[in-house]
Design a protein around this motif. Structure first.
Motif: not given
Length: 144
Positions: A15-17, A25-26, A32-33
């Protein structure tokens, strides 16, 4: 699991978008790791191999025989303490030994007396480790 930078709820990396909870958004920070999964398991080293804890009996034997050189600290993984004990033994034995040799005792006893003091300090470690209920090594694992 990643957290949304807007609503701070757990979201999947997929869900990175768009955040499924707040629609931001984003939602995942660029910094983030993912966490290393081996941190979740106790007894696993950085290469993914199982870690075997050290033996208390071995540490006691090293402390009783080679304690003045800091062998027990090197065995348990406390390298800084081992180096400190090794250097302090050399400084005490040779520093005080030479001082005694050139002033009071012009024989081998000048070096044996400070060496005996360092040996007694090693025996004190053995007694303290033997009485400790839950001793740990340099990795935080309990001794066997």
């Amino acid at each position: 699991m990643a957290k949304c930078k807007y609503c701070h709820k757990d979201i999947e990396r997929f869900d990175s978008d768009i955040c499924p909870h707040c629609g931001g958004a984003h939602p995942i920070d660029d910094t983030y790791k993912t966490l290393d999964i081996t941190r979740a398991f106790q007894g696993v080293n950085a290469e993914g191999e199982l870690y075997r804890s050290k033996k208390k009996a071995t540490a006691l034997a090293l402390g009783a025989t080679l304690g003045y050189f800091g062998a027990q600290w090197f065995y348990l993984g406390f390298k800084k303490y081992g180096i400190i004990e090794l250097i302090s033994t050399l400084v005490i034995t040779f520093g005080v030994g030479f001082a005694l040799f050139f002033t009071v005792l012009p024989n081998a006893l000048a070096f044996l007396i400070p060496f005996a003091v360092c040996y007694i300090i090693g025996i004190i470690f053995v007694i303290r480790l033997g009485l400790d209920v839950s001793p740990k090594d340099g990795n935080g694992e309990l001794l066997r």
